[in-house]
Design a protein around this motif. Sequence first.
Motif, PDB file in Angstrom:
ATOM      1  N   SER B   2       0.813  -1.206   0.000  1.00  0.00           N
ATOM      2  CA  SER B   2       0.000   0.000   0.000  1.00  0.00           C
ATOM      3  C   SER B   2       0.855   1.267   0.000  1.00  0.00           C
ATOM      4  O   SER B   2       0.475   2.254  -0.588  1.00  0.00           O
ATOM      5  CB  SER B   2      -0.941   0.001   1.193  1.00  0.00           C
ATOM      6  OG  SER B   2      -0.174  -0.060   2.372  1.00  0.00           O
ATOM      7  N   GLY B 459      -3.717  -2.057   4.269  1.00  0.00           N
ATOM      8  CA  GLY B 459      -4.708  -1.204   3.635  1.00  0.00           C
ATOM      9  C   GLY B 459      -5.589  -1.934   2.638  1.00  0.00           C
ATOM     10  O   GLY B 459      -6.257  -1.317   1.818  1.00  0.00           O
ATOM     11  N   VAL B 560      -6.584   4.850   6.167  1.00  0.00           N
ATOM     12  CA  VAL B 560      -6.201   3.546   5.643  1.00  0.00           C
ATOM     13  C   VAL B 560      -4.740   3.532   5.207  1.00  0.00           C
ATOM     14  O   VAL B 560      -3.996   2.595   5.473  1.00  0.00           O
ATOM     15  CB  VAL B 560      -7.120   3.179   4.464  1.00  0.00           C
ATOM     16  CG1 VAL B 560      -6.657   1.885   3.820  1.00  0.00           C
ATOM     17  CG2 VAL B 560      -8.554   3.077   4.947  1.00  0.00           C
ATOM     18  N   GLU B 561      -4.340   4.607   4.511  1.00  0.00           N
ATOM     19  CA  GLU B 561      -2.940   4.674   4.086  1.00  0.00           C
ATOM     20  C   GLU B 561      -2.077   5.014   5.292  1.00  0.00           C
ATOM     21  O   GLU B 561      -2.423   5.906   6.070  1.00  0.00           O
ATOM     22  CB  GLU B 561      -2.760   5.776   3.028  1.00  0.00           C
ATOM     23  CG  GLU B 561      -3.649   5.613   1.804  1.00  0.00           C
ATOM     24  CD  GLU B 561      -3.159   4.515   0.876  1.00  0.00           C
ATOM     25  OE1 GLU B 561      -2.003   4.061   1.052  1.00  0.00           O
ATOM     26  OE2 GLU B 561      -3.924   4.105  -0.006  1.00  0.00           O
TER      27      GLU B 561
END
Lengths: 416, 607
Positions: B2, B459, B560-561
């Motif tokens: 990710s 992620g 998320v990141e």
Amino acid sequence: MLMNILLAAVIILTIITAARLLKVFEFTSILRGRKPYDISESENNITALMFLLSMVGLFSMFIYFTNKYYNYKYLLPPAASIHGKEVESLLELNLIIITLAFFITQTLLLWFAYRYRYNKNRKAYHYAHNNTLEMVWTIIPAVVLSVLILKGLIVWNQTTRKSEDVDKVVFELYARQFDWTVRFAGKDKLLGDANYTMISGTNTLGLITPELVDEQLDALNKEKARLETEMNEKFPNKEKLAELKTAYRRLKRQLQLVMEFKKKSTEQPYQTAYDDIVFQDTIYLPVNKTIELHLRSQDVIHSAYMPHFRVHMYCVPGVKTGFTFTPTITTAEMQAKLGNPNFNYLLFCNNICGSAHYNMQLPIVIVTEEDFTKWLNSKKTVGEQIAEKQGTVSEVPSTEQISADSTKQTAMKIHL
Amino acid sequence: MSEIHSTHAEAQVAAHAHAHHDAHGHHKESFISKYIFSMDHKMIAKQFLITGIFMGLVGMSLSLFFRLQLGWPNQPMPILETFLGKWAKGGILDPNFYLAAVTIHGTILVFMVLTAGLSGTFSNLLIPLQIGARDMASPFLNMLSYWFFFLSSLIMMISLFVETGPAASGWVVYPPLSALPQASQGSGLGMTLWLLSIALFIVSVLMGGLNYITTVVNLRTKGMSMTRLPLTVWAFLITAILGLLSFPVLLAAALLLIFDRSFGTSFYLSDIFIGGQALEQTGGSPILYQHLFWFLGHPEVYIILVPSLGITSEVIAVNARKPIFGYRAMIASMLAIAFLSFIVWGHHMYITGMNPFLGSVFTFTTLLIAIPSAIKAFNYITTLWKGNIRFTPGMMFAIGVVSLFITGGLTGIILADSALDVNLHNTYFVVAHFHIVMGVASMFGTFAGVYHWFPKLFGRMMNNKLGYAHFWLTLISAYGVFFPMHYLGLAGVPRRYYNYTAFEIFNGFADLNTLISIFAIIGGLAQFIFVFNFIYSAIKGPKAPQNPWNSTTLEWTTPVEHIHGNWPGAIPEVHRWPYDYSLPDREEDFVPQTEPLKEEEKVHAHH
Ligand code: HEM
Ligand SMILES: [Cu+2]
Ligand SMILES: [Cu+2]
């Protein structure tokens, strides 16, 4: 080689195909308007059902294996010693209790998993704690465990009690990589003196008698001379030289210690080993007599395991350990009981001790006291062996010879 | 992975983070500082996890090698020669290498996988995220902790390739066997490397543990009182304390063993005659080593299990949509288990010749441990009761943990009884007990954690279908391998035996041993489903939403990141405990920890 390349190719292709399929699968679920990681209710129900099935599976497995293996054909036959009987019934009680607990808790766990599977019309019950409930499942295990602890300690005390019995049989197992040497204490019921510096090719136990001390001194001195000449030769190999030096250092120290025995033998005559009986094959023991087992090891930790009698104890170099027990069933009786004429009691090593650990066993034969005495008398004592070797009459009173036919005696390998 | 998809959003939040957290002053990170010598707890967690998975595969392969031998004794297996070369000439496993495989399998699984792989991954990932901290107290120590672990694993791997073979005296490496190269090939260079590896490993555990404890104690966000911590964090904290108190003792034990091996001391050696020579060492006791080893060894088994129990608590609560039942009792029983685990070590030594009275004391303390263990089991079961269960793969593994914990814990009650242990010690009964309660249960906890927090790690989401297959195959083969071993043990079949062909009394079990090996092979292959799912999903899996499981805890409030510092803005404040699921008077079935208490709630609040 070609096979390996082919195999690798097949594996790689499989992985790539699997990855492709997965991508396609994810794509189709997106097309259907679902996220690929969403779990549909029907899918969830299937999993719940599988948990219910897994409960059935778990219990079926338990019943299948118990039914097949929990019997004298596979498991140990009835315990053949006094304390062993107690251990056996304690084990049974414990097994019953844990089996009950196993069934109750697994049923609850797996049933709840199934019963309370997701349902969009239902909301979970917010239930954070309940002191009464928690007390209940603290107290019930505590009470059950108290009973088990108490019973366990009573049996443990019986198992480890030192016997006051004067009429006991004293014998020793001496372990080394990878065999056992057996020694009976003879008439005086004392295991004669022994020391690891006295060990030689013929004196496996390192017994100490004046003759053996002389013999050992002789052998060590010869070895010393041999090492000296070898070291004085030109040595291109440094490692080999270092090895020789270590050996020489150890030998000199050993020689010194053996000299001590020589000196001491004027005040301490080292007579106790003469009537000991030493050998390396089938062990005979009398039924219904207290057996005092002594354990030593020459090199690493071994463990003397005699499961039929519930006897098990480590053999530790430099430390003396032991176990006292009373066999209650003769080999012949047990063979009849099991309907298996090939049955034999067994001693084997049960603590990892090196490459041939898996091959360190001796059979044990339990006989009547009468037969045992006959068998024991048919064996030569250490004193007799020494006398024979020196070709002189020893001062030790020699035991009467019994004709060998009365006992099933196999070839004696006495290391003296 | 990710991080590679560096988006605008990330750049933005990163910029934000700096405003609040100026410890991370530099903007552009090089590849090396980001992926290799990273000081970010999330990256370090991934490093631990991936190294752990790799070591797990090595350890598992070793077990398959020796299961082939045990299942089909004396039958040539060309595949063994392919992999092991001179250790399996003609496809027949060498007895020395058999013992080496058993030894290194145990060592790798116990230390590298279930200690470092498990605690290292989830303590690192979850402690800062769940307590609301930007990173560990000392990111630098944290990085060192990983690299010491890496070195330790590397050395253990190298030891597999030395001429005389790796250590071969069992994972407990009892001297004198482990001290004398004359006694076993593996006690030469292989053993030296083993000791070196373990020494480095201990350093890694200590640095990690210090960090976890300090972080939990000092860096909790506003409102995060100790009784508002998720049970995961409690579990990691207790585990770290256990490690800090017990691993130094193992270091001492190892150090004295090194002295005995290399400098002629005699801490553990006495009166030994071997290879035709009477050794000079006298006065030591091999039993001393066992006391030191098990003083670590027993707490160690809980160091392995407790994190899994913590993960299980969290995953079960989230997916049953219920508060964990008896939150305080769960903490209290974990503390009780941790305390008791320091005074039971003698149950591994009942038949070493120790004083029978001492044996009685250890029987008593050991059986006491069953009480807090029982409380935990019942609390898990009650948490499922009247829940609304969503079977994610994580949840399935968590339920598996409870089942295995019960099955294996119950046989502990038998082994704890000194009178019964006499005949069961070192038999397959013990192997069954500890594999089920520790090995498999803890492995299941690890899987539960990976499936559940994969969205936080990478992620992305893992594939559920593959997760199901992985779970069922693993569960069936785990019970298939270890359950029958109880019967072997009750029959007196000893462990660490190369074969049983010389024992007529065990002939009846030949089929059972084959069956066990077949299950082992199925279980082993099933792990490749996981590995595939893991790698595939990390690279190509569908993007994860912010809070995929509708969880209350803080880690799901982070983007998320991954960003340095975890939260783009201020660290959120915590207002409630982590288990407000399915509150009766609420529409939605979960209330995040960050949501302030309503007036009426303040009266009824649990904490
Ligand atoms: C109810 C709780 C438990 C009790 C009463 C108990 C008791 C015992 C006893 C007495 C032994 C020694 C057996 C022997 O060597 O003869 C043993 C071995 C072992 N137990 Fe447990 N145990 C319990 C739970 C656990 C848990 C939770 C774990 C791990 C997380 C665990 C891991 C182990 C391991 C690894 C060994 C064997 C080590 C070896 O010999 O290689 N046990 N257990
Ligand atoms: Cu052995
Ligand atoms: Cu223990």
